[in-house]
Design a protein around this motif. Structure first.
Motif, short mmCIF file in Angstrom:
data_model
loop_
_atom_site.label_atom_id
_atom_site.label_comp_id
_atom_site.label_asym_id
_atom_site.label_seq_id
_atom_site.Cartn_x
_atom_site.Cartn_y
_atom_site.Cartn_z
N GLY A 258 0.83 -1.20 0.00
CA GLY A 258 0.00 0.00 0.00
C GLY A 258 0.86 1.25 0.00
N ASP A 259 0.40 2.26 0.74
CA ASP A 259 1.11 3.53 0.82
C ASP A 259 2.25 3.40 1.81
N PHE A 260 3.48 3.34 1.30
CA PHE A 260 4.64 3.16 2.17
C PHE A 260 4.91 4.41 3.01
N LYS A 264 5.28 4.31 6.97
CA LYS A 264 6.49 4.84 7.61
C LYS A 264 6.14 5.86 8.68
N GLN A 265 5.16 6.73 8.41
CA GLN A 265 4.77 7.73 9.39
C GLN A 265 4.17 7.10 10.63
N LYS A 266 3.36 6.03 10.46
CA LYS A 266 2.79 5.33 11.61
C LYS A 266 3.87 4.70 12.48
N GLN A 267 4.87 4.11 11.84
CA GLN A 267 5.96 3.49 12.61
C GLN A 267 6.76 4.56 13.36
N LEU A 268 6.98 5.70 12.72
CA LEU A 268 7.71 6.78 13.40
C LEU A 268 6.93 7.32 14.58
#
Length: 346
Positions: A258-260, A264-268
């Protein structure tokens, strides 16, 4: 041409055979380290570079592997032996070298319900012979499986019981009972697996009862409705039928691809929350909550004041109307007179 004797020929043949068959005795500078339990031998002797260069690589490695294998076999036969079905075997010791493995060792299979009951009652399993004597065919046959002894499914004639319907097909009845036994055994096997893995055993429909409640009937209807190939997707609903309750919610998963950037923002964000020592505070949410609480308190206060004023006005109205012949009644009569009529009399 010089004559050759028989002794010379035999001696030459023996020498050739001795060269082909190497001795089982191998000389090494350092003794090998053995782990007979794992059939492992460790050779710490250095390799002679000159011999390695003079010979071919394959011949040198083949010779080295042969010598080390011979030493390992000699070490294995030093352990006690026994005869099993006319074959001599060696009792290997416990392995000492810990070897890595890809996956963890399998856990022992948990006991089934029957095994637990047998252990509780002290029932010991007796080994039965595979072959039994068949009186009908007068020969030894297998106890179970294909061409077994006393096979009731191969009978061409079946006696009708006294309490059975004479028009009933006994062959079809026998086949049906066999299918039911097979299905029951398979269900018990799957239930044992689910119980061993501590999973919830699915229901088998509505159990028979003398009186069934409304909830049980609704559950039975729901089970029958979803027991289709489409899981009840194209099943028509009855008039005034309510949606089933407590059916559970399906878990929603994020797409694999999906939208990487979003991922990435969720993991950050998760890492930021984990690294921060202070709890994260949403100021907007906190302010909105405080404002809602203040509005609710003000509304409750206004309701109390309006209720208090309403009670006071109701009490004063009842006091004025208690004496209808005094006060307000006389004033109303005076206001109702015509002043011009009084002047006309004069």
């Amino acid at each position: 041409m010089a004559a050759c004797s028989i002794e010379d020929v035999l001696a030459k043949v023996e020498r050739d055979e001795a060269e082909k068959l190497k001795s089982i005795t191998v000389q090494k500078e350092l003794d090998l380290e053995f782990d007979a339990g794992n059939l492992l031998a460790l050779d710490k002797n250095r390799i002679d570079v000159s011999d390695f260069k003079q010979q071919k690589k394959d011949d040198f490695l083949r010779s080295l592997a042969r010598d080390n294998t011979q030493l390992l076999i000699n070490e294995i036969w030093k352990h006690p032996t026994e005869r099993v079905e006319e074959v001599i075997v060696v009792k290997l010791p416990e392995p000492t070298t810990v070897l890595p493995r890809e996956k963890p060792a399998p856990k022992p299979r948990p006991p089934t319900k029957w095994e637990e009951f047998a252990k509780l009652k002290g029932i010991q399993k007796k080994k039965k012979t595979n072959l039994v004597w068949d009186e009908v065919h007068k020969e030894w046959r297998r106890r179970w499986g294909y061409k077994r002894a006393k096979d009731g499914t191969k009978e061409w004639l079946i006696e009708v019981p006294e309490n059975a319907d004479p028009n009933e097909d006994q062959f079809a009845k026998r086949n049906k009972e066999k299918k039911e036994r097979v299905a029951k055994n398979e269900f018990n096997r799957l239930r044992n697996i689910a119980r061993a893995q501590k999973l919830k055993v699915p229901g088998v429909g509505l159990p028979p009862a003398s009186q069934q409640s409304k909830t049980e009937l609704a559950q039975a209807v729901n089970i029958a409705k979803i027991s289709t190939a489409s899981v009840g997707k194209f099943q028509d609903s009855l008039p005034k039928e309510k949606a089933p309750r407590n059916t559970g919610k399906r878990r929603k998963f994020q797409p694999v691809i999906g939208d990487f950037a979003d991922e990435k923002q969720k993991q950050l964000d998760i890492l930021k929350i984990m690294d921060s020592k202070k709890p994260r505070l949403d100021i907007t949410k906190a302010v909105n909550k405080q404002m809602r609480e203040e509005d609710m308190e003000a509304a409750a206060k206004r309701r109390k004041e309006s209720a208090r004023k309403g009670r006071r006005g109701h009490m004063s109205g009842r006091g004025k109307g208690s004496a209808p012949g005094k006060g307000k009644g006389k004033a109303a009569k005076g206001k109702g007179r015509n002043p011009r009529a009084k002047q006309g009399k004069h």
